[in-house]
Motif scaffolding. Structure first.
Motif, PDB file in Angstrom:
ATOM      1  N   TRP A 141      62.736  14.446  20.590  1.00  0.00           N
ATOM      2  CA  TRP A 141      62.393  14.286  18.949  1.00  0.00           C
ATOM      3  C   TRP A 141      63.650  15.374  17.982  1.00  0.00           C
ATOM      4  O   TRP A 141      63.323  16.459  17.998  1.00  0.00           O
ATOM      5  N   ASN A 142      64.740  14.393  18.137  1.00  0.00           N
ATOM      6  CA  ASN A 142      65.694  15.105  17.326  1.00  0.00           C
ATOM      7  C   ASN A 142      66.225  16.559  17.993  1.00  0.00           C
ATOM      8  O   ASN A 142      66.600  16.580  19.332  1.00  0.00           O
ATOM      9  N   ASP A 143      65.802  17.526  17.460  1.00  0.00           N
ATOM     10  CA  ASP A 143      66.426  18.848  17.978  1.00  0.00           C
ATOM     11  C   ASP A 143      65.546  19.452  19.125  1.00  0.00           C
ATOM     12  O   ASP A 143      65.629  20.234  19.776  1.00  0.00           O
ATOM     13  N   TYR A 144      64.188  18.769  19.329  1.00  0.00           N
ATOM     14  CA  TYR A 144      63.279  19.072  20.338  1.00  0.00           C
ATOM     15  C   TYR A 144      63.115  18.015  21.333  1.00  0.00           C
ATOM     16  O   TYR A 144      63.371  17.021  21.453  1.00  0.00           O
ATOM     17  N   ILE A 145      62.593  18.699  22.573  1.00  0.00           N
ATOM     18  CA  ILE A 145      62.199  17.969  23.397  1.00  0.00           C
ATOM     19  C   ILE A 145      60.494  18.189  23.742  1.00  0.00           C
ATOM     20  O   ILE A 145      60.381  19.396  24.319  1.00  0.00           O
ATOM     21  N   PHE A 146      59.680  17.445  23.434  1.00  0.00           N
ATOM     22  CA  PHE A 146      58.321  17.695  23.684  1.00  0.00           C
ATOM     23  C   PHE A 146      58.014  17.288  24.981  1.00  0.00           C
ATOM     24  O   PHE A 146      58.241  15.916  25.533  1.00  0.00           O
ATOM     25  N   ILE A 147      57.174  18.124  25.761  1.00  0.00           N
ATOM     26  CA  ILE A 147      56.873  17.726  27.442  1.00  0.00           C
ATOM     27  C   ILE A 147      55.401  18.253  27.491  1.00  0.00           C
ATOM     28  O   ILE A 147      55.070  19.336  27.318  1.00  0.00           O
ATOM     29  N   GLY A 148      54.420  17.009  27.931  1.00  0.00           N
ATOM     30  CA  GLY A 148      53.263  17.290  28.211  1.00  0.00           C
ATOM     31  C   GLY A 148      53.376  17.861  29.728  1.00  0.00           C
ATOM     32  O   GLY A 148      54.067  17.434  30.575  1.00  0.00           O
ATOM     33  N   THR A 149      52.509  18.995  30.191  1.00  0.00           N
ATOM     34  CA  THR A 149      52.511  19.392  31.619  1.00  0.00           C
ATOM     35  C   THR A 149      50.948  19.972  31.725  1.00  0.00           C
ATOM     36  O   THR A 149      50.113  19.802  31.143  1.00  0.00           O
ATOM     37  N   TYR A 150      50.880  20.752  33.007  1.00  0.00           N
ATOM     38  CA  TYR A 150      49.810  21.140  33.500  1.00  0.00           C
ATOM     39  C   TYR A 150      49.975  22.224  34.481  1.00  0.00           C
ATOM     40  O   TYR A 150      50.633  22.046  35.496  1.00  0.00           O
ATOM     41  N   SER A 151      49.854  23.416  34.122  1.00  0.00           N
ATOM     42  CA  SER A 151      50.212  24.513  34.803  1.00  0.00           C
ATOM     43  C   SER A 151      49.261  25.135  35.805  1.00  0.00           C
ATOM     44  O   SER A 151      49.529  26.381  36.195  1.00  0.00           O
ATOM     45  N   VAL A 180      62.933  22.926  23.958  1.00  0.00           N
ATOM     46  CA  VAL A 180      61.908  22.271  24.870  1.00  0.00           C
ATOM     47  C   VAL A 180      60.439  22.920  24.518  1.00  0.00           C
ATOM     48  O   VAL A 180      60.505  24.239  24.568  1.00  0.00           O
ATOM     49  N   LYS A 181      59.631  22.046  24.214  1.00  0.00           N
ATOM     50  CA  LYS A 181      58.434  22.611  24.003  1.00  0.00           C
ATOM     51  C   LYS A 181      57.286  22.054  24.968  1.00  0.00           C
ATOM     52  O   LYS A 181      57.136  20.685  24.631  1.00  0.00           O
ATOM     53  N   ALA A 182      56.413  22.773  25.507  1.00  0.00           N
ATOM     54  CA  ALA A 182      55.710  22.289  26.515  1.00  0.00           C
ATOM     55  C   ALA A 182      54.288  22.187  26.028  1.00  0.00           C
ATOM     56  O   ALA A 182      53.827  23.336  25.452  1.00  0.00           O
ATOM     57  N   PHE A 183      53.587  21.513  26.337  1.00  0.00           N
ATOM     58  CA  PHE A 183      51.914  21.491  25.826  1.00  0.00           C
ATOM     59  C   PHE A 183      51.112  21.145  26.908  1.00  0.00           C
ATOM     60  O   PHE A 183      51.274  20.344  27.965  1.00  0.00           O
ATOM     61  N   GLU A 184      50.155  21.972  27.136  1.00  0.00           N
ATOM     62  CA  GLU A 184      49.090  21.857  28.328  1.00  0.00           C
ATOM     63  C   GLU A 184      47.958  20.852  28.192  1.00  0.00           C
ATOM     64  O   GLU A 184      47.367  20.843  26.900  1.00  0.00           O
ATOM     65  N   LEU A 185      47.943  19.973  29.045  1.00  0.00           N
ATOM     66  CA  LEU A 185      47.045  18.753  28.887  1.00  0.00           C
ATOM     67  C   LEU A 185      45.841  18.962  29.498  1.00  0.00           C
ATOM     68  O   LEU A 185      45.924  19.458  30.615  1.00  0.00           O
ATOM     69  N   ARG A 186      44.836  18.264  28.759  1.00  0.00           N
ATOM     70  CA  ARG A 186      43.322  18.274  29.574  1.00  0.00           C
ATOM     71  C   ARG A 186      43.522  17.307  30.677  1.00  0.00           C
ATOM     72  O   ARG A 186      43.641  15.970  30.328  1.00  0.00           O
ATOM     73  N   LEU A 219      44.737  21.420  26.035  1.00  0.00           N
ATOM     74  CA  LEU A 219      44.045  22.477  26.503  1.00  0.00           C
ATOM     75  C   LEU A 219      43.859  23.678  25.840  1.00  0.00           C
ATOM     76  O   LEU A 219      43.097  24.549  25.658  1.00  0.00           O
ATOM     77  N   VAL A 220      45.087  24.065  25.232  1.00  0.00           N
ATOM     78  CA  VAL A 220      45.304  25.200  24.287  1.00  0.00           C
ATOM     79  C   VAL A 220      45.534  24.780  22.679  1.00  0.00           C
ATOM     80  O   VAL A 220      46.315  24.142  22.301  1.00  0.00           O
ATOM     81  N   SER A 222      45.865  26.394  19.917  1.00  0.00           N
ATOM     82  CA  SER A 222      47.236  26.718  19.173  1.00  0.00           C
ATOM     83  C   SER A 222      48.436  25.906  19.605  1.00  0.00           C
ATOM     84  O   SER A 222      49.119  25.477  18.639  1.00  0.00           O
ATOM     85  N   GLU A 223      48.572  25.118  20.569  1.00  0.00           N
ATOM     86  CA  GLU A 223      49.564  24.113  20.804  1.00  0.00           C
ATOM     87  C   GLU A 223      49.224  22.948  19.861  1.00  0.00           C
ATOM     88  O   GLU A 223      50.177  22.261  19.454  1.00  0.00           O
ATOM     89  N   TYR A 224      47.962  22.417  19.848  1.00  0.00           N
ATOM     90  CA  TYR A 224      47.508  21.330  18.999  1.00  0.00           C
ATOM     91  C   TYR A 224      47.897  21.746  17.573  1.00  0.00           C
ATOM     92  O   TYR A 224      48.471  20.858  16.944  1.00  0.00           O
ATOM     93  N   GLU A 225      47.493  22.998  17.170  1.00  0.00           N
ATOM     94  CA  GLU A 225      47.926  23.541  15.890  1.00  0.00           C
ATOM     95  C   GLU A 225      49.296  23.408  15.617  1.00  0.00           C
ATOM     96  O   GLU A 225      49.628  23.318  14.378  1.00  0.00           O
ATOM     97  N   TRP A 226      50.010  23.817  16.439  1.00  0.00           N
ATOM     98  CA  TRP A 226      51.421  23.679  16.348  1.00  0.00           C
ATOM     99  C   TRP A 226      51.994  22.308  15.809  1.00  0.00           C
ATOM    100  O   TRP A 226      52.927  22.140  14.757  1.00  0.00           O
TER     101      TRP A 226
END
Length: 304
Positions: A141-151, A180-186, A219-220, A222-226
């Motif tokens: 997404w332009n300057d960003y790369i959004f990535i879904g992950t599970y840690s 690069v912005k990672a998001f924890e998924l359910r 899962l988090v 605050s990441e959704y809020e971001w």
């Protein structure tokens, strides 16, 4: 040679790989399914038939033709599910990154070797074996790369966890100029309404500054809020648990103005039109039974 160019999810599309439902094979056994939604339909006797899925995909191919998009298809492998071309590779800028996907899907990757071989060698990236990633989790997404992950430490227990933190690190290293912005998924192996298989199952940017979002996929909080703050509440279409289950966030942008969407997504399609989008409605409900939809079955190669 293919001159790849993907900077975001919505710039005008010029070339794409559209999966194929041809020679899809028999209905899988429950133990051979990769996701809880497929299991549900196998058990209910409602698993989609090849002929219906082929028909659905041809409608999408026709829409691409209408917009003069060059369409590539994977080489057909007998009795192999090759619908979800997004899983097998993805493009960021001028690089094609081959996904390390579930080992029993290795064949699918080779079905697009003829495309891979048209990419300049220095732009073909194979990540180290420890990096698991699928294209459904990766969004430039332009300057960003959004990535879904599970840690979670229980990552190996989830067949639905497809992108690990090693892959996030590797992509950061490949694109040092990007945020690069990672998001924890359910994740759930058993309940499709509690499972975000990929990031595009609960989020997708559209147009220039809007997004479709499902809170429970994250899962988090605050990441959704971001994301909500990044796009702005007024620009976000929030989908319900049922709409996520039916894959409402998994539409596909041909351009910043034109979106391909499933014809049954009444609430979403109405909103999109209110926002000024042209909505190309297609039948895709059979393919949706495998927990994937329009974004999952397309692999964009070139956008303006």
């Amino acid at each position: 040679m293919l001159k790849l160019n993907i900077k975001n999810e919505t710039s005008r599309l010029r070339a794409v790989v559209l999966g194929t439902a041809e020679s899809n094979g028999p209905t899988p056994k429950v133990e051979d399914c990769y996701d809880p939604k497929s299991i549900e339909h196998v058990l209910a006797g409602t698993y989609p038939k090849e002929a219906d899925m082929v028909k659905e995909m041809e409608v999408v191919a026709t829409v691409f033709k209408k917009y003069e998009v060059e369409v590539y298809r994977p080489k057909v492998i007998k009795d192999c599910n090759q619908i979800f071309s997004r899983d097998i590779a993805f493009v960021i800028e001028d690089k094609m990154i081959r996904a390390n996907i579930l080992p029993n899907r290795e064949e699918e990757v080779h079905a697009i070797d003829y495309i891979w071989n048209q990419v300049a060698e220095e732009n073909r990236i194979i990540l180290p074996e420890a990096c698991h990633v699928e294209g459904g989790d990766v969004m430039p997404w332009n300057d960003y790369i959004f990535i879904g992950t599970y840690s979670g430490a229980d990552y190996p227990d989830y067949i639905t966890a497809r992108t690990n933190t090693n892959a996030v690190t590797a992509i950061k290293e490949l694109f040092p100029n990007k945020m690069v912005k990672a998001f924890e998924l359910r994740k759930s192996n058993t309940n499709p309404k509690e499972n975000a298989l990929h990031l595009d199952c609960c989020f997708q940017p559209i147009g220039t500054n809007k997004a479709i979002l499902h809170k429970n996929g994250f899962l988090v909080e605050s990441e959704y809020e971001w994301l909500l703050n990044f796009f702005g509440k007024d620009n976000v279409f929030e989908i319900t648990k049922d709409e996520m289950y039916h894959m409402n966030s998994n539409v596909f942008s041909i351009s910043e103005e034109v979106i391909i969407s499933e014809q049954n997504f009444t609430r979403l399609n109405t909103w999109l039109r209110q926002q000024g989008f042209t909505v190309e409605e297609v039948p895709y409900a059979e393919i949706a039974k495998q927990e994937g939809l329009l974004r999952c079955s397309t692999l964009p190669l070139i956008r303006d």
